[in-house]
Design an enzyme around this catalytic site. Sequence first.
Site, PDB file in Angstrom:
ATOM      1  N   GLU A   1       0.914  -1.245   0.037  1.00  0.00           N
ATOM      2  CA  GLU A   1       0.045  -0.145  -0.121  1.00  0.00           C
ATOM      3  C   GLU A   1       0.913   1.245  -0.014  1.00  0.00           C
ATOM      4  O   GLU A   1       0.366   2.252  -0.488  1.00  0.00           O
ATOM      5  CB  GLU A   1      -0.890   0.046   1.209  1.00  0.00           C
TER       6      GLU A   1
ATOM      7  N   GLU B   1      -3.512  -9.655   3.936  1.00  0.00           N
ATOM      8  CA  GLU B   1      -4.073  -9.188   5.237  1.00  0.00           C
ATOM      9  C   GLU B   1      -5.206 -10.320   5.228  1.00  0.00           C
ATOM     10  O   GLU B   1      -5.659 -10.684   6.450  1.00  0.00           O
ATOM     11  CB  GLU B   1      -4.916  -7.939   4.870  1.00  0.00           C
TER      12      GLU B   1
END
Length: 182
Positions: free
Chosen positions: A114, A134
């Site tokens: 990210e 995640e």
Amino acid sequence: VQYQTITFEARGAIGYVTINRPDKLNALNAQAKSELKQVFENIRNDAEVVVVILTGAGEKSFVAGTDIGELTELTTETGKVFAENGQSVFNLIENLGKPVIAAVNGYALGGGCELALACHIRIAAENAKFGQPEVNLGIIPGYGGTQRLARLIGKGRAMELILTGDQVDAQEALRIGLVNKV
């Protein structure tokens, strides 16, 4: 300014920001995010620096993700604040008004992927690996990755990476448009 989890050096018009926690694969803890916010606010206001190169210390990792130890202590309320805090740092980078180049060496996973997505240009070393794992922790990317990844590589490919937790190597990242150059 003296930082503990990052380094900053300005050489001419280029600012070099390095996440400097190689013993933790440069995982982002609260302090690292705070120091990233501070350094990028300083860069935004520094007329001398016109471009930034962001990287991770060592050969193994750009940023291997968020420091998992901090996640285990979160409640629903503190988790929301935790995600918003990370989002604000990454939004600052994305909207800096100066180009930020991610020099991705090794792992760029979770929050590290990210972070690279928040940069304007991504250049990967041959050993770079990208992913949003995640889902393996029962959560989703919390620092804007669901939005930036889909905008960059398309919704279908983004959903695949987010929902499977799969990683892609540098050449595959180039092929799908995740990085500009290997």
